[in-house]
Scaffold this motif. Structure first.
Motif, mmCIF file in Angstrom:
data_model
loop_
_atom_site.group_PDB
_atom_site.id
_atom_site.type_symbol
_atom_site.label_atom_id
_atom_site.label_comp_id
_atom_site.label_asym_id
_atom_site.label_seq_id
_atom_site.Cartn_x
_atom_site.Cartn_y
_atom_site.Cartn_z
ATOM 1 N N GLN A 210 0.836 -1.200 0.000
ATOM 2 C CA GLN A 210 0.000 0.000 0.000
ATOM 3 C C GLN A 210 0.871 1.251 0.000
ATOM 4 O OE1 GLN A 210 -2.374 -0.977 3.584
ATOM 5 N NE2 GLN A 210 -4.144 -1.044 2.220
ATOM 6 N N VAL A 211 0.366 2.314 -0.594
ATOM 7 C CA VAL A 211 1.078 3.587 -0.582
ATOM 8 C C VAL A 211 0.864 4.255 0.769
ATOM 9 C CG1 VAL A 211 1.283 5.863 -1.634
ATOM 10 C CG2 VAL A 211 0.826 3.885 -3.071
ATOM 11 N N THR A 212 1.956 4.516 1.478
ATOM 12 C CA THR A 212 1.868 5.148 2.799
ATOM 13 C C THR A 212 2.296 6.607 2.784
ATOM 14 O OG1 THR A 212 4.064 4.236 3.300
ATOM 15 C CG2 THR A 212 2.140 2.998 4.082
ATOM 16 N N LEU A 213 2.935 7.048 1.702
ATOM 17 C CA LEU A 213 3.342 8.451 1.589
ATOM 18 C C LEU A 213 3.640 8.744 0.136
ATOM 19 C CD1 LEU A 213 4.239 11.146 3.039
ATOM 20 C CD2 LEU A 213 6.563 10.175 3.075
ATOM 21 N N GLN A 214 3.204 9.891 -0.344
ATOM 22 C CA GLN A 214 3.617 10.349 -1.667
ATOM 23 C C GLN A 214 3.521 11.854 -1.730
ATOM 24 O OE1 GLN A 214 1.058 9.270 -5.055
ATOM 25 N NE2 GLN A 214 -0.420 8.455 -3.606
ATOM 26 N N GLY A 215 4.341 12.433 -2.604
ATOM 27 C CA GLY A 215 4.363 13.874 -2.752
ATOM 28 C C GLY A 215 5.649 14.324 -3.390
ATOM 29 N N ALA A 216 5.873 15.625 -3.432
ATOM 30 C CA ALA A 216 7.100 16.177 -3.986
ATOM 31 C C ALA A 216 8.279 15.768 -3.112
ATOM 32 C CB ALA A 216 7.003 17.694 -4.067
ATOM 33 N N SER A 217 9.332 15.262 -3.729
ATOM 34 C CA SER A 217 10.477 14.746 -2.969
ATOM 35 C C SER A 217 11.087 15.804 -2.066
ATOM 36 C CB SER A 217 11.544 14.205 -3.927
ATOM 37 O OG SER A 217 11.026 13.148 -4.696
ATOM 38 N N ALA A 218 11.144 17.040 -2.554
ATOM 39 C CA ALA A 218 11.762 18.110 -1.779
ATOM 40 C C ALA A 218 10.903 18.560 -0.606
ATOM 41 C CB ALA A 218 12.045 19.304 -2.685
ATOM 42 N N ALA A 219 9.626 18.161 -0.604
ATOM 43 C CA ALA A 219 8.707 18.654 0.421
ATOM 44 C C ALA A 219 8.524 17.689 1.589
ATOM 45 C CB ALA A 219 7.347 18.961 -0.208
ATOM 46 N N VAL A 220 8.887 16.419 1.410
ATOM 47 C CA VAL A 220 8.684 15.453 2.497
ATOM 48 C C VAL A 220 9.875 15.494 3.453
ATOM 49 C CG1 VAL A 220 7.220 13.954 1.103
ATOM 50 C CG2 VAL A 220 9.680 13.546 1.160
ATOM 51 N N SER A 221 9.585 15.341 4.722
ATOM 52 C CA SER A 221 10.633 15.384 5.741
ATOM 53 C C SER A 221 11.184 13.990 6.007
ATOM 54 C CB SER A 221 10.078 15.956 7.047
ATOM 55 O OG SER A 221 9.126 15.065 7.610
ATOM 56 N N ASN A 222 12.357 13.939 6.615
ATOM 57 C CA ASN A 222 12.940 12.654 6.995
ATOM 58 C C ASN A 222 12.028 11.903 7.951
ATOM 59 O OD1 ASN A 222 15.221 13.119 5.443
ATOM 60 N ND2 ASN A 222 16.395 13.981 7.144
ATOM 61 N N ALA A 223 11.379 12.627 8.847
ATOM 62 C CA ALA A 223 10.476 11.993 9.805
ATOM 63 C C ALA A 223 9.277 11.364 9.091
ATOM 64 C CB ALA A 223 9.996 13.016 10.830
ATOM 65 N N GLN A 224 8.744 12.057 8.087
ATOM 66 C CA GLN A 224 7.627 11.496 7.323
ATOM 67 C C GLN A 224 8.040 10.236 6.568
ATOM 68 O OE1 GLN A 224 6.785 15.262 5.210
ATOM 69 N NE2 GLN A 224 4.644 14.981 5.808
ATOM 70 N N VAL A 225 9.216 10.292 5.955
ATOM 71 C CA VAL A 225 9.704 9.138 5.215
ATOM 72 C C VAL A 225 9.923 7.959 6.145
ATOM 73 C CG1 VAL A 225 11.631 8.222 3.870
ATOM 74 C CG2 VAL A 225 10.743 10.509 3.368
ATOM 75 N N THR A 226 10.526 8.183 7.299
ATOM 76 C CA THR A 226 10.774 7.107 8.266
ATOM 77 C C THR A 226 9.462 6.478 8.730
ATOM 78 O OG1 THR A 226 12.809 8.149 9.031
ATOM 79 C CG2 THR A 226 11.781 6.550 10.498
ATOM 80 N N ALA A 227 8.474 7.305 9.045
ATOM 81 C CA ALA A 227 7.187 6.803 9.511
ATOM 82 C C ALA A 227 6.503 5.979 8.428
ATOM 83 C CB ALA A 227 6.301 7.957 9.953
ATOM 84 N N ALA A 228 6.558 6.464 7.175
ATOM 85 C CA ALA A 228 5.911 5.750 6.073
ATOM 86 C C ALA A 228 6.631 4.451 5.754
ATOM 87 C CB ALA A 228 5.877 6.643 4.836
ATOM 88 N N TYR A 229 7.954 4.471 5.840
ATOM 89 C CA TYR A 229 8.784 3.310 5.488
ATOM 90 C C TYR A 229 8.576 2.163 6.474
ATOM 91 C CZ TYR A 229 13.017 1.087 3.549
ATOM 92 O OH TYR A 229 13.890 0.236 2.933
ATOM 93 N N PHE A 230 8.496 2.512 7.769
ATOM 94 C CA PHE A 230 8.395 1.492 8.820
ATOM 95 C C PHE A 230 6.983 1.322 9.370
ATOM 96 C CE2 PHE A 230 12.874 2.865 9.006
ATOM 97 C CZ PHE A 230 13.488 1.637 8.799
ATOM 98 N N GLY A 231 6.055 2.162 8.912
ATOM 99 C CA GLY A 231 4.693 2.024 9.395
ATOM 100 C C GLY A 231 4.497 2.510 10.806
ATOM 101 N N GLU A 232 5.248 3.523 11.171
ATOM 102 C CA GLU A 232 5.146 4.025 12.557
ATOM 103 C C GLU A 232 3.984 5.011 12.685
ATOM 104 O OE1 GLU A 232 8.934 5.775 13.225
ATOM 105 O OE2 GLU A 232 10.010 3.854 13.281
#
Length: 232
Positions: A210-232
């Protein structure tokens, strides 16, 4: 109108659902980074786009046409090419013969054998050598060159840096500006999340199909990516 528009796609391996309601779009000339842990469904999505797997539900549109379920050879002729994980070169062929396999689509455009050799000069020197005699990085260059010689509109790259030394990875990614200059759209699957986001316009993260995060690469934060990647 997006060049690639994936709408609510579900893909199964038998009774196992590998993708669930995946919706992603990509404009012409854009690079989309597709990230996620092993088993998240990234390669399954690429295989669905290239016709190697058929979605059970949902639509895949390419340049406005519904292409879900079309055979891979027909999609290649429309302008979709993939650099597969593991490169999958033909072991009995030379470097140049492997490259020329990309021309079987008979699509015309800026990518010729000479253009590929200009982009990857080392391949010209090795063109008569058997592909299995090359280093991993050189083999990856052949796989990219083979895909480019089909003169695609959409290039799918599955784990370009997997198993390669950092300096080799840098060499390969330096070619991206040259490749993008021809107006190619690219979907990039990459385990190196920071690198993927740095070279892309858009990003999408998959987790358990499932898609857990999407958007402009420059606009997403490291925290958002980590949460989406690990499902936190």
């Amino acid at each position: 109108m997006p060049l690639l528009d994936i709408d609510a796609v579900n893909v199964f391996y038998g009774d196992f659902q590998a993708l669930s309601g995946v919706s992603i779009s990509l404009e012409a000339g854009e690079v989309l980074a597709l990230i996620g842990a092993n088993g998240a469904g990234k390669t399954t999505l690429l295989r669905s786009i290239t016709g190697l797997m058929a979605p059970r539900q949902g639509r895949i549109r390419f340049d406005g046409a519904d292409v879900a379920g079309m055979p891979a050879q027909a999609l290649a002729r429309l302008g979709i090419a993939m650099v597969p994980e593991g490169r999958m070169l033909f072991p009995s062929l030379t470097v140049q013969e492997n490259l020329q396999m990309g021309t079987l689509t008979r699509r015309t455009g800026p990518w010729t054998l000479g253009a590929v050799y200009d982009t990857f000069p080392v391949l010209k020197d090795l063109r008569h050598r058997n592909a299995t005699q090359l280093s991993g990085g050189q083999q990856q260059m052949v796989a990219i060159g083979r895909a480019l010689l089909s003169n695609p509109r959409l290039l799918l790259c599955d784990e370009l840096s997997l198993g390669l030394a950092p300096l080799v990875v840098e060499d390969i990614y330096r070619t991206f500006s040259r490749i993008r200059s021809e107006g190619l759209s690219i979907v990039l699957v990459e385990q190196d999340v920071a690198r993927a986001c740095a070279v892309s316009d858009q990003m999408a993260c998959l987790l358990k199909g499932q898609v857990t995060l999407q958007g402009a690469s420059a606009a997403v934060s490291n925290a958002q990516v980590t949460a989406a990647y690990f499902g936190e």
